[in-house]
Write a protein that holds these residues in place. Structure first.
Motif, PDB file in Angstrom:
ATOM      1  N   GLY A 121       0.814  -1.193   0.123  1.00 54.06           N
ATOM      2  CA  GLY A 121      -0.024   0.082  -0.156  1.00 54.06           C
ATOM      3  C   GLY A 121       0.856   1.423  -0.137  1.00 54.06           C
ATOM      4  O   GLY A 121       0.417   2.414  -0.673  1.00 54.06           O
ATOM      5  N   GLN A 122       1.982   1.387   0.842  1.00 54.39           N
ATOM      6  CA  GLN A 122       2.734   2.342   0.917  1.00 54.39           C
ATOM      7  C   GLN A 122       3.632   2.672  -0.387  1.00 54.39           C
ATOM      8  O   GLN A 122       3.913   3.677  -1.057  1.00 54.39           O
ATOM      9  CB  GLN A 122       3.814   2.178   1.894  1.00 54.39           C
ATOM     10  CG  GLN A 122       5.040   3.395   1.876  1.00 54.39           C
ATOM     11  CD  GLN A 122       4.415   4.528   2.308  1.00 54.39           C
ATOM     12  OE1 GLN A 122       3.121   5.025   2.654  1.00 54.39           O
ATOM     13  NE2 GLN A 122       5.180   5.517   2.098  1.00 54.39           N
ATOM     14  N   ALA A 123       4.018   1.297  -1.111  1.00 55.70           N
ATOM     15  CA  ALA A 123       4.805   1.486  -2.327  1.00 55.70           C
ATOM     16  C   ALA A 123       3.813   2.075  -3.349  1.00 55.70           C
ATOM     17  O   ALA A 123       4.345   2.835  -4.216  1.00 55.70           O
ATOM     18  CB  ALA A 123       5.131   0.062  -2.888  1.00 55.70           C
ATOM     19  N   PHE A 124       2.215   1.839  -3.248  1.00 52.83           N
ATOM     20  CA  PHE A 124       1.372   2.277  -4.397  1.00 52.83           C
ATOM     21  C   PHE A 124       1.166   3.598  -4.320  1.00 52.83           C
ATOM     22  O   PHE A 124       1.380   4.483  -5.126  1.00 52.83           O
ATOM     23  CB  PHE A 124       0.206   1.187  -4.266  1.00 52.83           C
ATOM     24  CG  PHE A 124      -0.870   1.885  -5.128  1.00 52.83           C
ATOM     25  CD1 PHE A 124      -0.852   2.284  -6.398  1.00 52.83           C
ATOM     26  CD2 PHE A 124      -2.030   2.324  -4.289  1.00 52.83           C
ATOM     27  CE1 PHE A 124      -1.991   2.936  -6.872  1.00 52.83           C
ATOM     28  CE2 PHE A 124      -3.128   2.965  -4.817  1.00 52.83           C
ATOM     29  CZ  PHE A 124      -3.097   3.137  -6.011  1.00 52.83           C
ATOM     30  N   MET A 125       1.088   4.083  -3.016  1.00 53.80           N
ATOM     31  CA  MET A 125       0.790   5.399  -2.722  1.00 53.80           C
ATOM     32  C   MET A 125       2.087   6.356  -2.867  1.00 53.80           C
ATOM     33  O   MET A 125       1.722   7.558  -3.298  1.00 53.80           O
ATOM     34  CB  MET A 125       0.286   5.630  -1.212  1.00 53.80           C
ATOM     35  CG  MET A 125      -0.984   5.051  -1.071  1.00 53.80           C
ATOM     36  SD  MET A 125      -2.323   5.874  -2.050  1.00 53.80           S
ATOM     37  CE  MET A 125      -2.478   7.447  -1.478  1.00 53.80           C
ATOM     38  N   ASP A 165       6.107  10.392   4.071  1.00 52.82           N
ATOM     39  CA  ASP A 165       4.562  10.564   4.644  1.00 52.82           C
ATOM     40  C   ASP A 165       4.043  10.832   3.101  1.00 52.82           C
ATOM     41  O   ASP A 165       4.014  12.251   2.807  1.00 52.82           O
ATOM     42  CB  ASP A 165       4.665  11.517   5.943  1.00 52.82           C
ATOM     43  CG  ASP A 165       2.977  11.906   5.846  1.00 52.82           C
ATOM     44  OD1 ASP A 165       2.294  10.960   5.501  1.00 52.82           O
ATOM     45  OD2 ASP A 165       2.910  12.785   6.579  1.00 52.82           O
ATOM     46  N   THR A 166       3.009  10.088   2.712  1.00 51.57           N
ATOM     47  CA  THR A 166       2.497  10.536   1.534  1.00 51.57           C
ATOM     48  C   THR A 166       1.148  11.036   1.839  1.00 51.57           C
ATOM     49  O   THR A 166       0.235  11.360   0.839  1.00 51.57           O
ATOM     50  CB  THR A 166       2.062   9.243   0.639  1.00 51.57           C
ATOM     51  OG1 THR A 166       1.453   8.044   1.398  1.00 51.57           O
ATOM     52  CG2 THR A 166       3.332   8.561   0.221  1.00 51.57           C
ATOM     53  N   GLY A 167       0.700  11.384   3.121  1.00 51.52           N
ATOM     54  CA  GLY A 167      -0.448  11.751   3.544  1.00 51.52           C
ATOM     55  C   GLY A 167      -0.917  13.179   2.649  1.00 51.52           C
ATOM     56  O   GLY A 167      -2.166  13.381   2.313  1.00 51.52           O
ATOM     57  N   PRO A 168       0.047  14.071   2.490  1.00 50.17           N
ATOM     58  CA  PRO A 168      -0.445  15.192   1.958  1.00 50.17           C
ATOM     59  C   PRO A 168      -0.432  15.001   0.425  1.00 50.17           C
ATOM     60  O   PRO A 168      -1.350  16.100  -0.285  1.00 50.17           O
ATOM     61  CB  PRO A 168       1.037  16.274   2.000  1.00 50.17           C
ATOM     62  CG  PRO A 168       1.554  15.524   3.196  1.00 50.17           C
ATOM     63  CD  PRO A 168       1.288  13.994   3.140  1.00 50.17           C
ATOM     64  N   ALA A 169      -0.168  13.954  -0.217  1.00 49.24           N
ATOM     65  CA  ALA A 169      -0.373  13.930  -1.631  1.00 49.24           C
ATOM     66  C   ALA A 169      -1.807  13.754  -2.276  1.00 49.24           C
ATOM     67  O   ALA A 169      -2.618  13.305  -1.575  1.00 49.24           O
ATOM     68  CB  ALA A 169       0.384  12.539  -2.350  1.00 49.24           C
TER      69      ALA A 169
END
Length: 382
Positions: free
Chosen positions: A256-260, A318-322
Motif C-alpha cells: 500500500g505504501q509502495a503504491f501511494m 509521509d504520502t498523506g499530503p499527496a
C-alpha cells in the motif's frame, strides 16, 4: 505570468517545466495548451473545491464532445446524484465482497500464462490484461476482452488529451466510443433481467437514461484501465529500480505504501481541467469567463515546499499530503477499487510469483495529463 513549453519534451517529462512554473507564480498561462496552470499543492487543494468558480461543466470540452456529459463534467446536485447512483458498484464494501475475488482470479490467470516466459513486458503482458479483466467485470461489459478494453480506453484518453486537435486522434476516439456503445447495447437486456453489482447494472437499476449510462461507463473505462495499468507496471518498475525499496517490501509487505508513493511520484492522473464560470481574480491572476484551467496534480505531488526531495521515490515518505486522486467533490470514485487491485492483489501476486524479476533496460515514461511507463521490460533471474 506566461510560460512557454516544448509540447513534445513536456509529454516525455513535464516535471522540470512544472517545477519552474511553481517557482514563477501561483497561476501560469501556457499558450501551447491555451490554459492557465495551477501547480502548487496548497493552491490545488483549496481551489479545486471552489466549483462555483472552477467549474467542471465544459459543454464544448474534449471529454464532453467525445464521450458525452458524464458525472465528472457536472457540479453540485447533478454531480452528487449521479455519483450516488454509481456508488454501490464501486463502494469499498462491494470491492471487497464482490470484485476482489475476480481481481485475484484474473491476476493469477495472467501470472500462470507467463510461467513459460523468461522475458516479458510488465505493461503489455501483465498490467494491461490484469486491469482490463478487472474492468470487464466492474463495467459489466462481459463480452469485451481485456485487450479491447485497453484499446478503447487508450483511444479515449488520447482523445481527451488532444489539445492540439489532431484529427486522426479524434477519429480513433469516435471509433472507440461507438464500440463501447455497441457492447452496452448487447449487455443491457441481460443485466436488466439478471441484475448484478456491475456499473452497467447499477446505473440501469438507478434509472439513468441511456445517454447518461453510456457517458458514465465511458468515464469509468477511461479512468479505470489506463491508470491502474500504468500504476501496476509503474509501481513494479519503481520497486525494481530501487533495491532498498524491494528489500524493505520483501520484509514488510507494505505494498500500500509502495503504491501511494508511486502515485505521488509519477501521478498517473496528471491534471484535471476546469472552466472559469465568470470574470474573477484568483491567486493574483485575472481570469475571464470560459478560460481553461488545469489543476496539475502531478506538480502538486512534487511540490518541494511540501515534500522533501520530491523527485525521489522514497518508501519512508509521509504520502498523506499527496492528492493523486483529487482533493474536492470530484475525488476519484474508483479509488477503493484501484487500491485493492493494485496494492492488495496485483503487486503482491506478481512479486510472489516472480521473486527474481530484474529490469533488462531503462524504463521510459510518457504523458503529462495521464502519465505512466511506456514499457517495463523484465526477465526472470537465476
Amino acid at each position: 505570468m506566461e510560460y512557454t513549453i516544448d509540447p513534445q519534451r513536456f509529454w516525455h517529462d513535464p516535471y522540470p517545466d512544472l517545477a519552474v512554473m511553481q517557482a514563477l507564480a501561483s497561476v501560469v498561462y501556457v499558450p501551447q495548451l491555451d490554459a492557465a496552470l495551477i501547480t502548487r499543492r496548497a493552491d490545488v487543494f483549496v481551489q479545486e473545491k471552489r466549483v462555483d468558480i472552477f467549474s467542471s461543466r465544459q459543454p464544448e470540452g474534449l471529454m464532453t464532445r467525445l464521450m458525452g456529459e458524464n458525472m465528472m463534467r457536472q457540479d453540485g446536485p447533478a454531480h452528487q446524484a449521479e455519483r450516488k447512483q454509481i456508488f454501490p458498484s464501486l463502494s469499498p464494501r462491494t470491492v471487497m465482497q464482490v470484485w476482489r475475488l475476480e481481481f485475484e482470479r484474473a491476476t493469477q490467470a495472467v501470472i500462470d500464462g507467463l510461467q513459460d516466459k523468461q522475458e516479458f513486458d510488465l505493461v503489455r503482458d501483465f498490467a494491461m490484461p490484469v486491469s482490463g479483466a478487472a474492468l470487464v467485470a466492474i463495467t459489466g461489459l462481459r463480452q469485451m476482452t481485456p485487450a479491447q478494453m485497453d484499446q478503447v480506453s487508450q483511444a479515449m484518453i488520447d482523445g481527451c488529451a488532444n489539445y492540439r486537435g489532431d484529427p486522426s486522434v479524434e477519429r480513433a476516439c469516435h471509433v472507440a466510443t461507438a464500440q463501447i456503445d455497441a457492447h452496452i447495447a448487447s449487455m443491457l437486456q441481460k443485466v436488466t433481467v439478471n441484475p448484478d453489482m456491475s456499473v452497467l447494472s447499477v446505473l440501469r437499476q438507478g434509472g439513468q437514461p441511456l445517454a447518461n449510462i453510456q457517458a458514465n461507463i465511458k468515464l469509468v473505462i477511461s479512468g479505470g484501465q489506463n491508470e491502474p495499468r500504468d500504476a501496476i507496471a509503474g509501481t513494479a518498475a519503481a520497486v525494481l529500480m530501487h533495491p532498498d525499496a524491494r528489500a524493505y517490501l520483501g520484509q514488510s509487505g507494505a505494498w500500500g505504501q509502495a503504491f501511494m508513493e508511486y502515485v505521488r511520484w509519477m501521478s498517473p492522473i496528471g491534471m484535471s481541467p476546469r472552466q472559469i464560470s465568470g470574470d474573477c481574480t484568483v491567486l493574483g491572476y485575472d481570469f475571464k469567463q470560459n478560460d481553461r484551467v488545469f489543476f496539475m496534480f502531478g506538480a502538486a505531488n512534487r511540490d518541494s515546499s511540501v515534500f522533501e526531495v520530491p523527485d525521489m521515490y522514497d518508501l519512508n515518505r509521509d504520502t498523506g499530503p499527496a492528492i493523486p486522486f483529487g482533493a474536492g467533490p470530484h475525488f476519484c470514485a474508483g479509488a477503493a477499487a484501484s487500491r485493492v487491485l493494485i496494492a492488495e492483489v496485483a503487486l503482491p501476486k506478481l512479486f510472489a510469483g516472480f521473486p527474481d524479476l530484474e529490469l533488462t533496460e531503462a524504463v521510459r515514461w510518457g504523458g503529462w495529463a495521464f502519465r505512466g511507463p511506456l514499457s517495463v521490460q523484465v526477465r526472470r533471474g537465476g
